[in-house]
Design an enzyme around this catalytic site. Structure first.
Site, mmCIF file in Angstrom:
data_model
loop_
_atom_site.group_PDB
_atom_site.id
_atom_site.type_symbol
_atom_site.label_atom_id
_atom_site.label_comp_id
_atom_site.label_asym_id
_atom_site.label_seq_id
_atom_site.Cartn_x
_atom_site.Cartn_y
_atom_site.Cartn_z
ATOM 1 N N ARG A 2 0.795 -1.361 -0.095
ATOM 2 C CA ARG A 2 -0.125 -0.058 -0.152
ATOM 3 C C ARG A 2 0.779 1.295 0.017
ATOM 4 O O ARG A 2 1.987 1.043 -0.057
ATOM 5 C CB ARG A 2 -0.878 -0.057 1.187
ATOM 6 C CG ARG A 2 -0.113 -0.363 2.572
ATOM 7 C CD ARG A 2 -0.418 0.326 3.674
ATOM 8 N NE ARG A 2 -0.021 1.724 3.735
ATOM 9 C CZ ARG A 2 0.993 2.395 3.885
ATOM 10 N NH1 ARG A 2 1.973 1.877 4.242
ATOM 11 N NH2 ARG A 2 0.858 3.806 3.796
ATOM 12 N N GLY A 3 0.199 2.366 -0.182
ATOM 13 C CA GLY A 3 1.081 3.668 -0.318
ATOM 14 C C GLY A 3 1.318 4.074 -1.523
ATOM 15 O O GLY A 3 1.658 3.265 -2.462
ATOM 16 N N ALA A 4 1.008 5.147 -2.182
ATOM 17 C CA ALA A 4 1.013 5.725 -3.609
ATOM 18 C C ALA A 4 2.190 5.198 -4.098
ATOM 19 O O ALA A 4 2.331 4.600 -5.196
ATOM 20 C CB ALA A 4 0.706 6.979 -3.618
ATOM 21 N N ASP A 53 -2.293 10.668 -1.935
ATOM 22 C CA ASP A 53 -2.512 9.710 -3.087
ATOM 23 C C ASP A 53 -2.714 10.189 -4.542
ATOM 24 O O ASP A 53 -2.464 9.598 -5.535
ATOM 25 C CB ASP A 53 -3.785 8.889 -2.639
ATOM 26 C CG ASP A 53 -3.368 7.876 -1.235
ATOM 27 O OD1 ASP A 53 -3.364 8.463 -0.245
ATOM 28 O OD2 ASP A 53 -2.933 6.856 -1.441
ATOM 29 N N GLN A 82 -2.731 2.258 9.953
ATOM 30 C CA GLN A 82 -1.184 2.420 9.530
ATOM 31 C C GLN A 82 -0.458 3.147 10.413
ATOM 32 O O GLN A 82 0.650 2.887 10.363
ATOM 33 C CB GLN A 82 -1.438 3.081 8.154
ATOM 34 C CG GLN A 82 -2.059 2.219 7.072
ATOM 35 C CD GLN A 82 -3.729 2.469 6.652
ATOM 36 O OE1 GLN A 82 -4.320 2.540 7.854
ATOM 37 N NE2 GLN A 82 -4.110 2.375 5.618
ATOM 38 N N ASN A 91 -5.807 12.095 0.398
ATOM 39 C CA ASN A 91 -4.902 11.379 1.321
ATOM 40 C C ASN A 91 -5.698 10.733 2.110
ATOM 41 O O ASN A 91 -6.896 10.680 2.230
ATOM 42 C CB ASN A 91 -3.904 12.482 2.131
ATOM 43 C CG ASN A 91 -2.881 11.644 2.670
ATOM 44 O OD1 ASN A 91 -2.154 10.881 1.749
ATOM 45 N ND2 ASN A 91 -2.507 11.951 3.789
HETATM 46 C C1 LIG Z 1 3.272 8.030 0.650
HETATM 47 S S1 LIG Z 1 1.842 7.053 0.653
HETATM 48 C C2 LIG Z 1 0.720 8.162 0.357
HETATM 49 C C3 LIG Z 1 -0.640 7.634 1.137
HETATM 50 O O1 LIG Z 1 -0.987 6.190 0.937
HETATM 51 C C4 LIG Z 1 -1.667 5.769 2.200
HETATM 52 O O2 LIG Z 1 -2.800 5.321 1.827
HETATM 53 P P1 LIG Z 1 -3.091 3.794 1.966
HETATM 54 O O3 LIG Z 1 -2.684 3.279 3.381
HETATM 55 O O4 LIG Z 1 -4.552 3.293 2.078
HETATM 56 O O5 LIG Z 1 -2.388 2.993 0.961
HETATM 57 C C5 LIG Z 1 -2.085 7.194 2.756
HETATM 58 O O6 LIG Z 1 -3.130 7.883 2.241
HETATM 59 C C6 LIG Z 1 -0.686 7.788 2.601
HETATM 60 O O7 LIG Z 1 -0.527 9.193 2.989
#
Ligand SMILES: CSC[C@H]1O[C@H](OP(=O)(O)O)[C@H](O)[C@@H]1O
Length: 352
Positions: free
Chosen positions: A44-46, A255, A214, A265
């Site tokens: 996960r994470g962009a 994101d 997270q 985000n």
């Molecule tokens: C640097 S990662 C950007 C962003 O991704 C995360 O979302 P997810 O855990 O659902 O993939 C989160 O919004 C981070 O800030």
């Protein structure tokens, strides 16, 4: 340690659903295994999704349906579709060319996160972010070091706030934006890591980030591994702690950043931005250029992933709410650009 990589003909990635209890590496050899890993946030994470998308095209063997499933695995982070498209453009040149493109994207992410860490740390300690003198009033009892970023008010440069106390910066963040959200180092948490390495980090206040935690599970794990000072914060306490004073800056990831700077985000970011604006605390978005989506004019055009009720009414398999309780579960929100002090990318600082 790399969050995701290409190893001996397969995608290997840390299964983030198992952290912090155990650090397990998954070996992924098919697109559908990768789609499943993306959908359940094992990866996960962009930035990490961009690399996953690109490497997934290698696994696809060019099957257009597989590529389409990969591209649509999660809608909000622009990086996933971007990574798939960048790699898929090389399909006519053959598998080796696709793999080369995917590994280039991986390497570019590693370099981009290093650059963001330096640029963000420089910005926070260079005095370029001016803040007005601490406000008086009920919430300013603690020696507030916060102050709105404003060019038209008497400014107290951030280093001045550091010098007398001889202390580092106190940072607040939400979700996880460390190396687990990228390949090696992270984005917003990468700035905190650089500050720590420079001896300029007093503390990170990490929001736990319901419902998937997270912050509690991943950010706390990463900060502990760094040896960086940190404390966990309930999501709802974030804006209050900003109002009470004592936070120098809020650093968040992204994101998808629309052409006007509106930023999608993790859910809870918008509330933090409102609290930061009210408290006069600089609110920085840290994201690679690949997260900027010029094809989307404003935040209104960003698709927000809805992840269903189960994640809200249960917690790691334990039911929290009575049977039959429904829930609303938007995974992201959109922070309007006027609440963002600056966007720090691997190439520039943007003041939206
Ligand atoms: C640097 S990662 C950007 C962003 O991704 C995360 O979302 P997810 O855990 O659902 O993939 C989160 O919004 C981070 O800030």
């Amino acid at each position: 340690m790399r969050t995701i990589d290409w190893v001996d003909g397969a995608v290997e990635l840390i299964d983030q659903t198992r952290l912090p209890d155990e650090c397990v590496t998954l070996r992924i050899t098919t697109v559908d295994e990768l789609v499943d890993a993306i959908r359940r946030l094992a990866v996960r994470g962009a930035p990490a999704l961009g690399v996953a998308g690109a490497l997934g095209v290698v696994l696809s063997g060019g099957d257009p349906d597989a590529v389409a499933r990969l591209r649509a695995a999660r809608p909000t982070a622009v990086n996933l579709a971007w990574g798939v498209d960048q790699a898929a453009a090389w399909l006519p040149e053959g598998r080796a060319a696709v793999l080369e493109a995917a590994l280039r994207i991986r390497d570019e992410d590693i370099a981009a996160c290093l650059a963001m860490g330096e640029r963000g740390a420089d910005l926070l300690t260079s005095g370029a972010l001016a803040s007005k003198a601490p406000t008086s009033g009920a919430f300013a009892s603690e020696a507030s070091t916060s102050g709105a970023f404003a060019s038209d008010l008497p400014a107290v440069d951030l280093p001045d706030l550091l010098a007398p106390a001889g202390r580092g910066l106190r940072i607040m963040t939400i979700c996880n934006t460390g190396g687990l959200a990228a390949v090696e180092r992270g984005t917003a948490l990468g700035v905190a890591q650089t500050l720590h390495e420079r001896g300029l980090l007093a503390e990170v206040l990490a929001l736990e980030t319901r419902p998937l935690l997270q912050g509690a599970r991943l950010t706390a794990w990463e900060l502990a591994r760094m040896g960086a000072p940190h404390r966990l914060v309930a999501d709802g306490a974030g804006p209050y702690l900003l109002a009470r004073g004592g936070v120098d800056a809020v650093l968040v990831g992204a994101d998808r950043i629309a052409a006007n700077g509106d930023t999608a985000n993790k859910i809870g970011t918008y509330a933090l931005a409102l609290g930061a604006a009210r408290a006069g605390v600089p609110f920085l978005v840290v994201a690679p250029e690949t997260t900027i989506d010029v094809a989307t004019p404003t935040g209104a055009g960003i698709e927000i992933e809805d992840r269903g009720a189960e994640e809200i009414v249960t917690l790691r398999g334990t039911r929290l709410a009575p049977e039959g309780t429904d829930a609303v579960n938007p995974a992201f929100d959109v922070t309007p650009h006027d609440l963002i002090t600056a966007i720090v990318t691997d190439k520039r600082v943007i003041r939206p």
